[in-house]
Motif scaffolding. Structure first.
Motif, PDB file in Angstrom:
ATOM      1  N   LYS A  15       0.837  -1.204   0.000  1.00 30.19           N
ATOM      2  CA  LYS A  15       0.000   0.000   0.000  1.00 30.19           C
ATOM      3  C   LYS A  15       0.870   1.251   0.000  1.00 30.19           C
ATOM      4  CE  LYS A  15      -3.801   2.501   2.133  1.00 30.19           C
ATOM      5  NZ  LYS A  15      -3.512   3.611   1.313  1.00 30.19           N
ATOM      6  N   TYR A  18       2.220   1.603  -3.473  1.00 29.76           N
ATOM      7  CA  TYR A  18       1.140   2.083  -4.337  1.00 29.76           C
ATOM      8  C   TYR A  18       0.908   3.581  -4.123  1.00 29.76           C
ATOM      9  CZ  TYR A  18      -3.603   2.993  -5.951  1.00 29.76           C
ATOM     10  OH  TYR A  18      -4.700   3.556  -6.563  1.00 29.76           O
ATOM     11  N   ASP A  19       0.770   3.990  -2.871  1.00 25.41           N
ATOM     12  CA  ASP A  19       0.519   5.399  -2.549  1.00 25.41           C
ATOM     13  C   ASP A  19       1.645   6.292  -3.069  1.00 25.41           C
ATOM     14  OD1 ASP A  19      -1.865   4.703  -1.304  1.00 25.41           O
ATOM     15  OD2 ASP A  19      -1.027   4.795   0.726  1.00 25.41           O
TER      16      ASP A  19
END
Length: 73
Positions: A15, A18-19
């Protein structure tokens, strides 16, 4: 924002990768198949491919590629 390939690989989880990619990456290309979408970004001196499952509406994988040109002198 610059981040090294190794620092990106050592982010806490997918995550976070991804961010960071969405916030700081430069969109390069997108390819769609019947079940997946592959989205390629340039991040600093490497590339990140996000693989999106269309049916389940979620990211299923992140591939990180060192760009060979970053190793040449």
């Amino acid at each position: 924002m610059f981040i090294s390939y190794y620092d990106f690989q050592n982010l806490p989880d997918r995550k976070a990768q991804y961010d960071f990619t969405i916030a700081h990456g430069l969109f390069i290309n997108e390819r769609t198949t019947s079940q997946s979408k592959y989205i390629l970004y340039k991040v600093s001196s490497f590339s990140v491919e996000l693989i999106y499952d269309i049916a389940h509406d979620k990211i299923i994988n992140i591939n990180v590629f060192e760009n060979s040109s970053s190793h040449t002198k």
